[in-house]
Scaffold this motif. Sequence first.
Motif, PDB file in Angstrom:
ATOM      1  N   THR A   7       0.835  -1.194   0.000  1.00 17.79           N
ATOM      2  CA  THR A   7       0.000   0.000   0.000  1.00 17.79           C
ATOM      3  C   THR A   7       0.875   1.251   0.000  1.00 17.79           C
ATOM      4  O   THR A   7       2.088   1.197   0.210  1.00 17.79           O
ATOM      5  CB  THR A   7      -0.913   0.039   1.230  1.00 17.79           C
ATOM      6  N   VAL A   8       0.220   2.390  -0.219  1.00 21.61           N
ATOM      7  CA  VAL A   8       0.913   3.677  -0.141  1.00 21.61           C
ATOM      8  C   VAL A   8       1.625   3.812   1.203  1.00 21.61           C
ATOM      9  O   VAL A   8       2.813   4.161   1.264  1.00 21.61           O
ATOM     10  CB  VAL A   8      -0.101   4.823  -0.344  1.00 21.61           C
ATOM     11  N   MET A   9       0.915   3.537   2.289  1.00 22.91           N
ATOM     12  CA  MET A   9       1.515   3.635   3.622  1.00 22.91           C
ATOM     13  C   MET A   9       2.719   2.713   3.753  1.00 22.91           C
ATOM     14  O   MET A   9       3.791   3.115   4.232  1.00 22.91           O
ATOM     15  CB  MET A   9       0.471   3.306   4.694  1.00 22.91           C
ATOM     16  N   GLU A  10       2.587   1.491   3.300  1.00 23.27           N
ATOM     17  CA  GLU A  10       3.687   0.527   3.418  1.00 23.27           C
ATOM     18  C   GLU A  10       4.890   0.952   2.582  1.00 23.27           C
ATOM     19  O   GLU A  10       6.040   0.742   2.980  1.00 23.27           O
ATOM     20  CB  GLU A  10       3.205  -0.858   2.988  1.00 23.27           C
ATOM     21  N   ASN A  11       4.643   1.551   1.427  1.00 18.01           N
ATOM     22  CA  ASN A  11       5.738   2.045   0.600  1.00 18.01           C
ATOM     23  C   ASN A  11       6.549   3.113   1.316  1.00 18.01           C
ATOM     24  O   ASN A  11       7.775   3.176   1.180  1.00 18.01           O
ATOM     25  CB  ASN A  11       5.201   2.604  -0.724  1.00 18.01           C
ATOM     26  N   VAL A  12       5.871   3.961   2.076  1.00 16.26           N
ATOM     27  CA  VAL A  12       6.557   5.063   2.752  1.00 16.26           C
ATOM     28  C   VAL A  12       7.206   4.600   4.058  1.00 16.26           C
ATOM     29  O   VAL A  12       8.223   5.139   4.488  1.00 16.26           O
ATOM     30  CB  VAL A  12       5.581   6.235   2.995  1.00 16.26           C
ATOM     31  N   VAL A  13       6.661   3.568   4.667  1.00 20.04           N
ATOM     32  CA  VAL A  13       7.186   3.052   5.934  1.00 20.04           C
ATOM     33  C   VAL A  13       8.433   2.193   5.730  1.00 20.04           C
ATOM     34  O   VAL A  13       9.384   2.251   6.519  1.00 20.04           O
ATOM     35  CB  VAL A  13       6.094   2.242   6.677  1.00 20.04           C
ATOM     36  N   LEU A  70      -2.539  11.571   2.072  1.00 23.80           N
ATOM     37  CA  LEU A  70      -2.863  10.813   3.272  1.00 23.80           C
ATOM     38  C   LEU A  70      -4.184  10.056   3.122  1.00 23.80           C
ATOM     39  O   LEU A  70      -4.318   8.926   3.612  1.00 23.80           O
ATOM     40  CB  LEU A  70      -2.924  11.745   4.490  1.00 23.80           C
ATOM     41  N   GLU A  71      -5.138  10.627   2.418  1.00 24.00           N
ATOM     42  CA  GLU A  71      -6.440   9.967   2.247  1.00 24.00           C
ATOM     43  C   GLU A  71      -6.333   8.687   1.427  1.00 24.00           C
ATOM     44  O   GLU A  71      -7.253   7.856   1.455  1.00 24.00           O
ATOM     45  CB  GLU A  71      -7.442  10.918   1.594  1.00 24.00           C
ATOM     46  N   ARG A  72      -5.240   8.514   0.720  1.00 25.02           N
ATOM     47  CA  ARG A  72      -5.046   7.303  -0.100  1.00 25.02           C
ATOM     48  C   ARG A  72      -3.977   6.379   0.494  1.00 25.02           C
ATOM     49  O   ARG A  72      -3.382   5.569  -0.207  1.00 25.02           O
ATOM     50  CB  ARG A  72      -4.677   7.707  -1.533  1.00 25.02           C
ATOM     51  N   ALA A  73      -3.766   6.486   1.782  1.00 26.00           N
ATOM     52  CA  ALA A  73      -2.719   5.706   2.442  1.00 26.00           C
ATOM     53  C   ALA A  73      -2.922   4.204   2.289  1.00 26.00           C
ATOM     54  O   ALA A  73      -1.946   3.444   2.270  1.00 26.00           O
ATOM     55  CB  ALA A  73      -2.641   6.076   3.925  1.00 26.00           C
ATOM     56  N   ASP A  74      -4.171   3.741   2.178  1.00 28.03           N
ATOM     57  CA  ASP A  74      -4.445   2.312   2.079  1.00 28.03           C
ATOM     58  C   ASP A  74      -4.638   1.842   0.644  1.00 28.03           C
ATOM     59  O   ASP A  74      -4.954   0.668   0.412  1.00 28.03           O
ATOM     60  CB  ASP A  74      -5.689   1.966   2.908  1.00 28.03           C
ATOM     61  N   ASP A  88      -1.446   0.589  -8.218  1.00 29.97           N
ATOM     62  CA  ASP A  88      -2.233   0.485  -9.448  1.00 29.97           C
ATOM     63  C   ASP A  88      -3.606   1.147  -9.335  1.00 29.97           C
ATOM     64  O   ASP A  88      -4.356   1.214 -10.314  1.00 29.97           O
ATOM     65  CB  ASP A  88      -2.364  -0.972  -9.905  1.00 29.97           C
ATOM     66  N   GLN A  89      -3.947   1.643  -8.158  1.00 36.31           N
ATOM     67  CA  GLN A  89      -5.184   2.388  -7.964  1.00 36.31           C
ATOM     68  C   GLN A  89      -4.977   3.900  -8.045  1.00 36.31           C
ATOM     69  O   GLN A  89      -5.907   4.666  -7.836  1.00 36.31           O
ATOM     70  CB  GLN A  89      -5.794   2.040  -6.599  1.00 36.31           C
ATOM     71  N   LEU A  90      -3.734   4.321  -8.353  1.00 35.12           N
ATOM     72  CA  LEU A  90      -3.377   5.732  -8.348  1.00 35.12           C
ATOM     73  C   LEU A  90      -3.063   6.228  -9.753  1.00 35.12           C
ATOM     74  O   LEU A  90      -2.635   5.450 -10.622  1.00 35.12           O
ATOM     75  CB  LEU A  90      -2.140   5.962  -7.469  1.00 35.12           C
ATOM     76  N   SER A  91      -3.242   7.521  -9.965  1.00 33.13           N
ATOM     77  CA  SER A  91      -2.792   8.150 -11.211  1.00 33.13           C
ATOM     78  C   SER A  91      -1.276   8.315 -11.167  1.00 33.13           C
ATOM     79  O   SER A  91      -0.634   8.171 -10.110  1.00 33.13           O
ATOM     80  CB  SER A  91      -3.442   9.526 -11.366  1.00 33.13           C
ATOM     81  N   GLY A  92      -0.692   8.651 -12.312  1.00 34.90           N
ATOM     82  CA  GLY A  92       0.752   8.862 -12.351  1.00 34.90           C
ATOM     83  C   GLY A  92       1.196   9.976 -11.419  1.00 34.90           C
ATOM     84  O   GLY A  92       2.211   9.853 -10.728  1.00 34.90           O
ATOM     85  N   GLY A  93       0.447  11.059 -11.392  1.00 42.06           N
ATOM     86  CA  GLY A  93       0.799  12.169 -10.510  1.00 42.06           C
ATOM     87  C   GLY A  93       0.715  11.778  -9.047  1.00 42.06           C
ATOM     88  O   GLY A  93       1.552  12.194  -8.225  1.00 42.06           O
TER      89      GLY A  93
END
Length: 259
Positions: free
Chosen positions: A111-117, A145-149, A153-158
């Motif tokens: 997840t986004v959070m796991e990538n940053v952790v 932060l709202e997309r931390a979970d 592949d659920q995100l745009s390039g930006g």
Amino acid sequence: MTGPKPPVLTVRQLRKTFQGNAVLRGVDLSLHEGEIACLIGPSGTGKSTILRCLNFLEQPDGGEITFFGQYLCAEDGNSNIFRIAPPRVLQAARARMPMVFQHFNLFSHRTVMENVVEGQVVVLRRGRAEARDRARDCLARVGMLERADFYPDQLSGGQKQRVAIARALAMSPALILFDEPTSALDPQLVQEVQGVIRDLSAEGMTMLIVTHEMRFVRSIAHTVHFCEGGRIAESGAAADIFGPNAPPRIQTFMEVAHG
């Protein structure tokens, strides 16, 4: 009365060869705290290779790199012996000099959070709770932060690039290296990522940026380095590099870059 601060980063005569092709032929540059420097120039002139050698994703073949006064590599001019610092020194420097890549380089299965952790736990040895707190702060700074979970592949390039920037910030960097941070994005997403970098600039973050976005360089850079033939051929303040008295080779490049 104190004198000027020494450079954060100093590079002298940096060289790199790939399969007999000399890509870097003696690069010299220095970077001071709070400075935003941009590397510009035609494709194939070694700009990305400079960044990759600075944090040893590629091992230089010669020259000298110092980071906060500590040698990462150096050579003895008398004996021609080239020495690279021990792995623990390089790892510590890399943690303080993270790189934001052209194609994000996020872990697709995290997840986004796991990538940053993850980098905080593995490289900095932070406890997971502390790392998550730091990740939340950094994701909030880039509006993710709202997309931390979410998964990448659920995100745009930006959005992916903003997560990559948050991941770099989470390492408490002294310097961030950006390798073409907007070139893989759709045009409408470029402004989104550039806005985050501008915010970091306003906060005093030291940055070295490779980009072909000349308008962006003009608006954000303190110093511009023009790369040509595996060297930095011209350096100067952005106002001079983009001004009417710019060196002819840069004027020619700018004409081509703007079509």
